[in-house]
Design a protein around this motif. Structure first.
Motif, mmCIF file in Angstrom:
data_model
loop_
_atom_site.group_PDB
_atom_site.id
_atom_site.type_symbol
_atom_site.label_atom_id
_atom_site.label_comp_id
_atom_site.label_asym_id
_atom_site.label_seq_id
_atom_site.Cartn_x
_atom_site.Cartn_y
_atom_site.Cartn_z
ATOM 1 N N ILE A 1 -21.036 7.793 24.171
ATOM 2 C CA ILE A 1 -21.625 8.813 23.301
ATOM 3 C C ILE A 1 -22.216 8.160 22.050
ATOM 4 N N LYS A 2 -21.471 7.264 21.436
ATOM 5 C CA LYS A 2 -21.929 6.602 20.209
ATOM 6 C C LYS A 2 -23.232 5.837 20.435
ATOM 7 N N ALA A 3 -23.375 5.257 21.627
ATOM 8 C CA ALA A 3 -24.550 4.421 21.906
ATOM 9 C C ALA A 3 -25.847 5.219 21.940
ATOM 10 N N PHE A 4 -25.780 6.539 22.085
ATOM 11 C CA PHE A 4 -26.992 7.352 22.023
ATOM 12 C C PHE A 4 -27.622 7.340 20.637
ATOM 13 N N SER A 5 -26.879 6.878 19.636
ATOM 14 C CA SER A 5 -27.414 6.777 18.282
ATOM 15 C C SER A 5 -28.092 5.437 18.030
ATOM 16 N N ASN A 6 -28.136 4.577 19.053
ATOM 17 C CA ASN A 6 -28.802 3.283 18.924
ATOM 18 C C ASN A 6 -30.303 3.406 19.190
ATOM 19 N N LYS A 7 -31.029 2.403 18.752
ATOM 20 C CA LYS A 7 -32.483 2.376 18.930
ATOM 21 C C LYS A 7 -32.824 1.816 20.305
ATOM 22 N N ILE A 8 -33.821 2.390 20.931
ATOM 23 C CA ILE A 8 -34.260 1.876 22.222
ATOM 24 C C ILE A 8 -34.994 0.557 22.029
ATOM 25 N N LEU A 9 -34.962 -0.275 23.051
ATOM 26 C CA LEU A 9 -35.585 -1.591 22.992
ATOM 27 C C LEU A 9 -36.897 -1.636 23.775
ATOM 28 N N LEU A 10 -37.452 -0.486 24.065
ATOM 29 C CA LEU A 10 -38.643 -0.415 24.895
ATOM 30 C C LEU A 10 -39.915 -0.547 24.076
ATOM 31 N N THR B 1 -12.429 15.599 28.502
ATOM 32 C CA THR B 1 -13.525 16.386 29.065
ATOM 33 C C THR B 1 -14.142 17.279 28.000
ATOM 34 N N LEU B 2 -13.305 17.962 27.240
ATOM 35 C CA LEU B 2 -13.797 18.849 26.181
ATOM 36 C C LEU B 2 -14.561 18.076 25.116
ATOM 37 N N PHE B 3 -14.026 16.933 24.720
ATOM 38 C CA PHE B 3 -14.702 16.117 23.707
ATOM 39 C C PHE B 3 -16.067 15.658 24.194
ATOM 40 N N LEU B 4 -16.104 15.097 25.401
ATOM 41 C CA LEU B 4 -17.354 14.546 25.927
ATOM 42 C C LEU B 4 -18.401 15.638 26.138
ATOM 43 N N THR B 5 -17.999 16.756 26.699
ATOM 44 C CA THR B 5 -18.974 17.822 26.953
ATOM 45 C C THR B 5 -19.504 18.417 25.648
ATOM 46 N N GLN B 6 -18.649 18.517 24.634
ATOM 47 C CA GLN B 6 -19.124 19.015 23.343
ATOM 48 C C GLN B 6 -20.121 18.045 22.723
ATOM 49 N N GLU B 7 -19.819 16.774 22.803
ATOM 50 C CA GLU B 7 -20.725 15.762 22.254
ATOM 51 C C GLU B 7 -22.064 15.761 22.996
ATOM 52 N N LEU B 8 -22.016 15.880 24.305
ATOM 53 C CA LEU B 8 -23.245 15.931 25.092
ATOM 54 C C LEU B 8 -24.055 17.172 24.757
ATOM 55 N N GLN B 9 -23.372 18.274 24.587
ATOM 56 C CA GLN B 9 -24.060 19.512 24.217
ATOM 57 C C GLN B 9 -24.747 19.359 22.867
ATOM 58 N N ASP B 10 -24.083 18.685 21.941
ATOM 59 C CA ASP B 10 -24.667 18.460 20.616
ATOM 60 C C ASP B 10 -25.902 17.574 20.687
ATOM 61 N N LEU B 11 -25.963 16.723 21.707
ATOM 62 C CA LEU B 11 -27.128 15.846 21.885
ATOM 63 C C LEU B 11 -28.321 16.573 22.513
ATOM 64 N N GLY B 12 -28.091 17.774 23.046
ATOM 65 C CA GLY B 12 -29.161 18.530 23.678
ATOM 66 C C GLY B 12 -28.975 18.753 25.156
ATOM 67 N N PHE B 13 -27.871 18.250 25.721
ATOM 68 C CA PHE B 13 -27.581 18.467 27.134
ATOM 69 C C PHE B 13 -27.260 19.948 27.348
ATOM 70 N N GLU B 14 -27.842 20.524 28.391
ATOM 71 C CA GLU B 14 -27.565 21.920 28.721
ATOM 72 C C GLU B 14 -26.814 22.055 30.035
ATOM 73 N N GLN B 15 -27.170 21.223 31.006
ATOM 74 C CA GLN B 15 -26.516 21.246 32.313
ATOM 75 C C GLN B 15 -26.147 19.819 32.712
#
Length: 244
Positions: free
Chosen positions: A217-226, A40-54
């Protein structure tokens, strides 16, 4: 359907500061998401680093698989909250992700559901096939006072060749929540194509991370296909509706 952009866009770069997420599995030990408070701590920290606030985290409620109750979820939440506050992690609330099945009908007919906000409830379908009485259930759910938010409609393969079924679901009162990782091909090319189609047709209302583990979490560093990221950006902005 996919068009190669001169400048590729990384999914993580589309996450605005202060982003509000409405679908994740961050509470420890109660479903197939975080298995311990360390996760939980790892995931929430990583999400916070991505810009997640809530984050509104949404444990599965699926009879005979994840027999979670409001009491079980509340207990896991309180345990996590104590640690998150100490570590000054992102702001966390909880709802649930309900599988639409006969047990779900019993739950909303006999008690209160855990919602994302007000009467908005996150629901999902089986990946094998939709329930036979799906539209009756959706009708009864709304009569009971709830607004269904259908999780990851792009991942239900049985709808890919029957796009009118998506339109029927919208007409039946469903809001659609796209998994952001679908846009980078995490769940496969066919799911990515369905995601793009739904976005282009303006059928996606909200998005979610659906984060369970570090690979997500790692997949957020991938390029979108849109071809066009604008509809995805708009859906991301719509999540501000759930801010508290």
């Amino acid at each position: 359907m996919f068009h190669f952009l001169k400048k590729k866009v990384f999914l993580k770069d589309l996450i605005p500061s202060g982003y509000v997420d409405i679908h994740s599995h961050l509470l420890p030990g109660i479903d197939d998401g975080a298995s311990a408070i360390e996760d939980t701590l790892f995931l929430t920290q990583e999400l916070q680093d991505l810009g997640f606030e809530q984050c509104i985290t949404t444990p599965h409620i699926m009879k005979s698989v994840w027999d979670n109750t409001p009491e079980i979820i509340e207990s896991a939440y309180q345990s996590a909250l104590t640690v998150l506050k100490k570590e000054r992690q992102l702001s966390l609330r909880y709802g649930a992700e309900y599988l639409i099945d006969p047990n779900f009908v019993t739950l909303f007919e006999t008690g209160s559901l855990l919602t994302l906000k007000d009467n908005y409830v996150l629901v999902e379908l089986s990946y094998l096939n939709p329930p036979i009485q799906l539209y009756n259930i959706l009708f009864d759910l709304q009569i009971a006072g709830y607004r269904p938010v259908l999780a990851h409609p792009e991942r239900y393969l049985y709808y890919h060749q029957q796009f009118r079924d998506y339109e029927k679901l919208k007409n039946a009162g469903c809001l659609f929540q796209l998994n952001m990782l679908s846009t980078v091909g995490y769940y496969g090319v066919e799911v990515a194509k369905a995601a793009e189609n739904l976005l282009q047709k303006g059928m996606i209302d909200y998005v979610g991370s659906d984060v369970h583990h570090g690979n997500h979490i790692k997949a957020f560093s991938n390029k979108i296909l849109l071809k066009d990221p604008a509809p995805l950006k708009k859906a991301i902005e719509n999540n501000q509706f759930f801010r508290w």
